[in-house]
Design a protein around this motif. Structure first.
Motif, PDB file in Angstrom:
ATOM      1  N   ARG A 130       0.829  -1.207   0.000  1.00 21.78           N
ATOM      2  CA  ARG A 130       0.000   0.000   0.000  1.00 21.78           C
ATOM      3  C   ARG A 130       0.860   1.254   0.000  1.00 21.78           C
ATOM      4  O   ARG A 130       0.547   2.236  -0.674  1.00 21.78           O
ATOM      5  N   ILE A 131       1.943   1.225   0.757  1.00 22.42           N
ATOM      6  CA  ILE A 131       2.846   2.379   0.784  1.00 22.42           C
ATOM      7  C   ILE A 131       3.476   2.587  -0.582  1.00 22.42           C
ATOM      8  O   ILE A 131       3.497   3.710  -1.106  1.00 22.42           O
ATOM      9  N   GLN A 132       3.985   1.519  -1.193  1.00 21.92           N
ATOM     10  CA  GLN A 132       4.597   1.627  -2.516  1.00 21.92           C
ATOM     11  C   GLN A 132       3.597   2.135  -3.547  1.00 21.92           C
ATOM     12  O   GLN A 132       3.920   3.001  -4.358  1.00 21.92           O
ATOM     13  N   THR A 133       2.386   1.600  -3.508  1.00 20.47           N
ATOM     14  CA  THR A 133       1.358   2.011  -4.465  1.00 20.47           C
ATOM     15  C   THR A 133       1.016   3.477  -4.289  1.00 20.47           C
ATOM     16  O   THR A 133       0.910   4.231  -5.257  1.00 20.47           O
ATOM     17  N   ARG A 134       0.851   3.895  -3.051  1.00 16.79           N
ATOM     18  CA  ARG A 134       0.519   5.297  -2.773  1.00 16.79           C
ATOM     19  C   ARG A 134       1.611   6.222  -3.299  1.00 16.79           C
ATOM     20  O   ARG A 134       1.326   7.213  -3.958  1.00 16.79           O
ATOM     21  N   VAL A 135       2.861   5.908  -3.007  1.00 19.69           N
ATOM     22  CA  VAL A 135       3.966   6.767  -3.419  1.00 19.69           C
ATOM     23  C   VAL A 135       4.066   6.824  -4.944  1.00 19.69           C
ATOM     24  O   VAL A 135       4.174   7.902  -5.535  1.00 19.69           O
ATOM     25  N   VAL A 136       4.010   5.673  -5.599  1.00 16.47           N
ATOM     26  CA  VAL A 136       4.127   5.652  -7.062  1.00 16.47           C
ATOM     27  C   VAL A 136       2.973   6.412  -7.708  1.00 16.47           C
ATOM     28  O   VAL A 136       3.183   7.202  -8.633  1.00 16.47           O
ATOM     29  N   LEU A 137       1.752   6.204  -7.247  1.00 21.12           N
ATOM     30  CA  LEU A 137       0.613   6.908  -7.838  1.00 21.12           C
ATOM     31  C   LEU A 137       0.692   8.414  -7.612  1.00 21.12           C
ATOM     32  O   LEU A 137       0.388   9.197  -8.512  1.00 21.12           O
ATOM     33  N   LEU A 138       1.098   8.819  -6.419  1.00 20.21           N
ATOM     34  CA  LEU A 138       1.212  10.258  -6.172  1.00 20.21           C
ATOM     35  C   LEU A 138       2.336  10.879  -6.999  1.00 20.21           C
ATOM     36  O   LEU A 138       2.191  11.986  -7.515  1.00 20.21           O
ATOM     37  N   VAL A 139       3.442  10.156  -7.143  1.00 23.79           N
ATOM     38  CA  VAL A 139       4.552  10.691  -7.929  1.00 23.79           C
ATOM     39  C   VAL A 139       4.186  10.751  -9.418  1.00 23.79           C
ATOM     40  O   VAL A 139       4.420  11.772 -10.068  1.00 23.79           O
ATOM     41  N   VAL A 140       3.607   9.695  -9.947  1.00 25.63           N
ATOM     42  CA  VAL A 140       3.310   9.664 -11.388  1.00 25.63           C
ATOM     43  C   VAL A 140       2.022  10.422 -11.706  1.00 25.63           C
ATOM     44  O   VAL A 140       2.038  11.435 -12.405  1.00 25.63           O
ATOM     45  N   VAL A 141       0.906   9.930 -11.196  1.00 25.08           N
ATOM     46  CA  VAL A 141      -0.397  10.541 -11.509  1.00 25.08           C
ATOM     47  C   VAL A 141      -0.505  11.932 -10.890  1.00 25.08           C
ATOM     48  O   VAL A 141      -0.933  12.882 -11.549  1.00 25.08           O
ATOM     49  N   GLY A 142      -0.101  12.053  -9.620  1.00 26.63           N
ATOM     50  CA  GLY A 142      -0.183  13.340  -8.946  1.00 26.63           C
ATOM     51  C   GLY A 142       0.660  14.410  -9.616  1.00 26.63           C
ATOM     52  O   GLY A 142       0.233  15.550  -9.768  1.00 26.63           O
ATOM     53  N   SER A 143       1.855  14.046 -10.033  1.00 24.27           N
ATOM     54  CA  SER A 143       2.728  15.027 -10.701  1.00 24.27           C
ATOM     55  C   SER A 143       2.175  15.452 -12.049  1.00 24.27           C
ATOM     56  O   SER A 143       2.189  16.642 -12.386  1.00 24.27           O
ATOM     57  N   LEU A 144       1.708  14.488 -12.824  1.00 19.08           N
ATOM     58  CA  LEU A 144       1.133  14.832 -14.133  1.00 19.08           C
ATOM     59  C   LEU A 144      -0.080  15.743 -13.971  1.00 19.08           C
ATOM     60  O   LEU A 144      -0.221  16.747 -14.678  1.00 19.08           O
TER      61      LEU A 144
ATOM     62  N   THR B  76      -6.683  15.876  -7.335  1.00 23.90           N
ATOM     63  CA  THR B  76      -5.546  14.950  -7.347  1.00 23.90           C
ATOM     64  C   THR B  76      -5.915  13.653  -6.643  1.00 23.90           C
ATOM     65  O   THR B  76      -5.637  12.562  -7.130  1.00 23.90           O
ATOM     66  N   TRP B  77      -6.565  13.778  -5.497  1.00 22.14           N
ATOM     67  CA  TRP B  77      -6.990  12.592  -4.741  1.00 22.14           C
ATOM     68  C   TRP B  77      -7.933  11.737  -5.574  1.00 22.14           C
ATOM     69  O   TRP B  77      -7.803  10.511  -5.606  1.00 22.14           O
ATOM     70  N   MET B  78      -8.867  12.365  -6.257  1.00 17.62           N
ATOM     71  CA  MET B  78      -9.829  11.608  -7.067  1.00 17.62           C
ATOM     72  C   MET B  78      -9.125  10.882  -8.218  1.00 17.62           C
ATOM     73  O   MET B  78      -9.441   9.718  -8.494  1.00 17.62           O
ATOM     74  N   TRP B  79      -8.195  11.554  -8.902  1.00 21.69           N
ATOM     75  CA  TRP B  79      -7.465  10.886  -9.984  1.00 21.69           C
ATOM     76  C   TRP B  79      -6.690   9.681  -9.456  1.00 21.69           C
ATOM     77  O   TRP B  79      -6.730   8.599 -10.051  1.00 21.69           O
ATOM     78  N   VAL B  80      -5.989   9.850  -8.356  1.00 23.35           N
ATOM     79  CA  VAL B  80      -5.209   8.752  -7.789  1.00 23.35           C
ATOM     80  C   VAL B  80      -6.138   7.614  -7.357  1.00 23.35           C
ATOM     81  O   VAL B  80      -5.886   6.440  -7.646  1.00 23.35           O
ATOM     82  N   PHE B  81      -7.228   7.946  -6.694  1.00 24.98           N
ATOM     83  CA  PHE B  81      -8.178   6.935  -6.237  1.00 24.98           C
ATOM     84  C   PHE B  81      -8.787   6.172  -7.413  1.00 24.98           C
ATOM     85  O   PHE B  81      -8.855   4.943  -7.407  1.00 24.98           O
ATOM     86  N   LEU B  82      -9.233   6.898  -8.427  1.00 24.98           N
ATOM     87  CA  LEU B  82      -9.863   6.254  -9.582  1.00 24.98           C
ATOM     88  C   LEU B  82      -8.887   5.375 -10.355  1.00 24.98           C
ATOM     89  O   LEU B  82      -9.247   4.278 -10.794  1.00 24.98           O
ATOM     90  N   ILE B  83      -7.682   5.821 -10.520  1.00 23.88           N
ATOM     91  CA  ILE B  83      -6.698   5.017 -11.252  1.00 23.88           C
ATOM     92  C   ILE B  83      -6.284   3.792 -10.445  1.00 23.88           C
ATOM     93  O   ILE B  83      -6.130   2.700 -10.989  1.00 23.88           O
ATOM     94  N   ALA B  84      -6.150   3.945  -9.131  1.00 26.34           N
ATOM     95  CA  ALA B  84      -5.791   2.798  -8.288  1.00 26.34           C
ATOM     96  C   ALA B  84      -6.887   1.746  -8.271  1.00 26.34           C
ATOM     97  O   ALA B  84      -6.609   0.545  -8.197  1.00 26.34           O
ATOM     98  N   ASN B  85      -8.133   2.178  -8.343  1.00 29.09           N
ATOM     99  CA  ASN B  85      -9.251   1.239  -8.258  1.00 29.09           C
ATOM    100  C   ASN B  85      -9.857   0.893  -9.611  1.00 29.09           C
ATOM    101  O   ASN B  85     -10.897   0.252  -9.669  1.00 29.09           O
ATOM    102  N   GLY B  86      -9.229   1.310 -10.674  1.00 31.15           N
ATOM    103  CA  GLY B  86      -9.758   1.024 -11.997  1.00 31.15           C
ATOM    104  C   GLY B  86      -8.674   0.580 -12.947  1.00 31.15           C
ATOM    105  O   GLY B  86      -8.246  -0.574 -12.910  1.00 31.15           O
TER     106      GLY B  86
END
Length: 144
Positions: A8-22, A117-127
């Motif tokens: 969960r930690i790895q997923t959170r960090v990667v999604l925030l770095v990639v999706v969050g940054s974009l 940002t939270w919604m994009w990360v959440f939607l991509i993680a769960n979809g």
């Protein structure tokens, strides 16, 4: 298989770095910050950095709480609702001046940036993330 704490930690960090940054690159120029683009980017990327660092600490808290649940995991809705305490903590840190390297970030700009940002990360993680990373589910959420 349920994602492990490490996963969960790895997923959170990667999604925030990639999706969050974009997303931050795209949304920052249209945020109502009232300052120049450089200062806007400094503020929004600071929010992203603080959310990422505090997110690791939040995962430890969530892991402890999950140990009281029968299945040792959150329902998906809980994952979405955790946006509220995390967003409030980050906002209070910024509004209270606890993040010294950034100037002010207006409330509306923070709210728009954080929630979208939270919604994009959440939607991509769960979809969509579950399609190309099908083994992610079998490795307990660990990326490696």
């Amino acid at each position: 298989m349920l994602p492990t704490l490490n996963g969960r930690i790895q997923t959170r960090v990667v999604l925030l770095v990639v999706v969050g940054s974009l997303w931050t690159l795209l949304v920052t120029p249209v945020l109502p910050t009232g300052v120049g683009i450089g200062a806007s980017y400094a503020a929004t990327f600071s929010v992203l950095l603080v959310v990422t660092v505090l997110g690791v600490l939040w995962e430890l808290v969530y892991h402890g709480i999950q140990q009281f649940r029968w299945e040792k995991d959150w329902p998906t809705l809980f994952g979405l609702v955790t946006m509220v305490p995390e967003g409030l903590l980050v906002w209070f840190l910024f509004a209270g001046g606890a993040i010294p390297w950034v100037g002010s970030l207006p409330g509306w700009a923070f709210l728009i940036h954080f929630v979208t940002t939270w919604m994009w990360v959440f939607l991509i993680a769960n979809g969509p993330m579950r399609v190309p990373f099908v083994h992610w589910r079998f490795n307990g959420g660990r990326l490696v």
